[in-house]
Each structure stands twice: as structure tokens, then as C-alpha cells.
Design a protein around this motif. Structure first.
Motif, PDB file in Angstrom:
ATOM      1  N   CYS A 161     -43.696 -81.506  24.112  1.00  0.00           N
ATOM      2  CA  CYS A 161     -42.403 -81.228  24.273  1.00  0.00           C
ATOM      3  C   CYS A 161     -42.237 -81.320  25.744  1.00  0.00           C
ATOM      4  CB  CYS A 161     -41.877 -79.911  23.819  1.00  0.00           C
ATOM      5  SG  CYS A 161     -42.150 -78.400  24.745  1.00  0.00           S
ATOM      6  N   HIS A 176     -40.171 -79.712  27.859  1.00  0.00           N
ATOM      7  CA  HIS A 176     -40.107 -78.655  28.375  1.00  0.00           C
ATOM      8  C   HIS A 176     -41.468 -77.711  29.030  1.00  0.00           C
ATOM      9  CE1 HIS A 176     -36.170 -78.933  25.870  1.00  0.00           C
ATOM     10  NE2 HIS A 176     -35.940 -79.558  27.184  1.00  0.00           N
ATOM     11  N   HIS A 177     -42.171 -77.724  27.954  1.00  0.00           N
ATOM     12  CA  HIS A 177     -43.264 -77.013  28.121  1.00  0.00           C
ATOM     13  C   HIS A 177     -44.787 -77.640  28.254  1.00  0.00           C
ATOM     14  CE1 HIS A 177     -40.148 -74.327  26.568  1.00  0.00           C
ATOM     15  NE2 HIS A 177     -40.598 -73.345  27.290  1.00  0.00           N
ATOM     16  N   CYS A 212     -44.500 -74.614  21.540  1.00  0.00           N
ATOM     17  CA  CYS A 212     -43.719 -73.579  22.524  1.00  0.00           C
ATOM     18  C   CYS A 212     -42.949 -72.564  21.733  1.00  0.00           C
ATOM     19  CB  CYS A 212     -42.961 -74.418  23.643  1.00  0.00           C
ATOM     20  SG  CYS A 212     -41.458 -75.151  22.736  1.00  0.00           S
TER      21      CYS A 212
END
Ligand SMILES: Nc1nc2c(ncn2[C@@H]2O[C@H](COP(=O)(O)OP(=O)(O)OP(=O)(O)O)[C@@H](O)[C@H]2O)c(=O)[nH]1
Ligand SMILES: [Zn+2]
Length: 196
Positions: free
Chosen positions: A83, A85-86, A154
Motif C-alpha cells: 500500500c 500509505h504505509h 496496514c
């Protein structure tokens, strides 16, 4: 796409040493001494999709299919992604279907397209749309359907800590969007989302 000003491998390894220190460990201890090198190598694998043009996988088509013009579905294409985002793993499976218009593609190529997009930093919605758009753009079939079900690291190993949660996304184009029977047949072919 990837930043054109790409750091060197040495710079990437130095960044991993910084993260190891940030985590609270000693990058100079024996067990960690080769870790930056291993992580850089792992990144080259996990993010190999940036160097691939998925359109090229679909360039070779076959027209001798005795007029076959029904649904073609490749289901349960396992993939690993990360991902954006993380940078945590996204583990799941994709189901890809299309309605050919005179030409078909080697079935392994659909799995290769999935992998080329999976091996980048992703959000599931974007990856779902990218796979469908690629098939529609290059193969120009009468319709495309892509369903992805995945577990997000995540959400399972940090943050909200919810194991067993599956995110399901779909992108339907052409006949898959306009014709309820085609969509229903596709969804029947792929079955109900499997649990892992
Ligand atoms: N829509 C979507 N969300 C995602 C995907 N992967 C991760 N996320 C979510 O992205 C969001 C980022 O939220 P932020 O509030 O910026 O980050 P955060 O503080 O780490 O959020 P938490 O995960 O809730 O702790 C989180 O809700 C994640 O669950 C994805 O593929 N699609
Ligand atoms: Zn995430």
C-alpha cells in the motif's frame, strides 16, 4: 511513475540503516549488517513493476479461436502488493474477465498484467482500475471485468488491527457494465469471495 532522479543503491542502503536505528536497533550488529543490502534487493523484487509496460504483455493476440466470442475468465490470480500509505503488504487475489472481439490473448498474460501493477505502491481501487483500463485499451474487447479481494497489512498488523477483513473492489467496463447478464455470469464464474 518512478522518480527520474533515482538514488543510488548505496543511498538506499544508508536509508535502511537510518530506519533500523529509528526502530531502536543497532545497524552495526552482526545480524543486521547485511540487512540494508537484503532490503534493497527485496525492494527490487517488490517494486519491479515500475520498469514494466503492462501494455506490451497484451500485444500478441490470437485470432484462430473458431469464432469463440463468449466470456473468458481467469480467476484467483494471487498477487502481492504494497500500500502506498504505509508500504505494508497487500495480499490478495484478482479475477479478470473479458468478452473478446475477434482476438484473444494468451491467458498467462492477464496474470502478468496483474503482477506488473501489483509490484508498485498501490491503493486497491487504483490497481483495479489500472488492470481493467489496460485490457480495454490494448485488447479492445467488448467488455472487461476486474474484481480484487485483498487483505491489507496496514489494517491487520497495525493501526486498527482487524484480521480477517477483506477489501473487495470491482471495475466493470463495456458489456460488463451495461449488460446485467454478462456481469451476473462473470460474478457467477468467480464465485463468492474466498476466505483466507
Ligand atoms: N481506500 C483505500 N484505503 C486504503 C488502502 N490501503 C490503505 N488504506 C487506508 O488508507 C488510510 C490512511 O489513513 P491515514 O489516517 O492517513 O493514516 P493512518 O493514521 O495510518 O490511519 P490508520 O490506518 O487508521 O491508523 C487508512 O484508513 C488505511 O486503511 C487502499 O488500497 N484503499
Ligand atoms: Zn496502508
Amino acid at each position: 511513475m518512478a522518480d527520474p532522479v533515482r538514488p543510488t543503491r548505496e543511498e538506499a542502503e544508508a536509508a535502511v540503516r537510518t530506519l533500523l536505528s529509528w526502530a531502536g536497533d543497532d545497524p552495526a550488529r552482526e545480524g543486521l549488517i547485511d540487512t540494508p543490502k537484503r532490503v534493497a534487493k527485496a525492494y527490487a523484487d517488490w517494486f519491479s513493476g515500475y520498469a514494466i509496460d503492462p501494455d506490451e504483455y497484451l500485444a500478441r493476440t490470437f485470432e484462430e479461436v473458431a469464432g469463440y466470442d463468449e466470456l473468458i475468465v481467469l480467476r484467483d490470480i494471487r498477487f502481492e502488493s504494497h500500500c502506498e500509505h504505509h508500504m505494508a503488504p497487500i495480499i490478495g487475489r484478482a479475477h479478470v474477465g473479458y468478452l473478446p472481439d475477434g482476438k484473444v490473448v494468451g491467458i498467462s498474460k492477464l496474470a502478468r498484467v496483474v503482477d506488473a501493477y501489483a509490484r508498485r505502491l498501490q491503493v486497491q481501487e487504483k490497481m483495479t482500475a489500472q488492470i481493467a483500463d489496460c485490457i480495454q485499451r490494448v485488447l479492445q474487447p467488448r467488455g472487461v471485468g476486474v474484481v480484487i479481494e485483498a487483505s491489507h497489512g496496514c489494517m491487520t498488523t497495525r493501526g486498527v488491527h482487524k484480521r480477517g477483513v477483506a477489501m473487495v473492489t470491482s471495475k466493470m467496463m463495456g458489456g460488463f457494465r451495461e449488460d446485467g447478464r454478462t456481469r451476473a455470469e462473470f460474478l457467477q464464474f468467480i464465485g463468492s469471495p474466498a476466505r483466507s
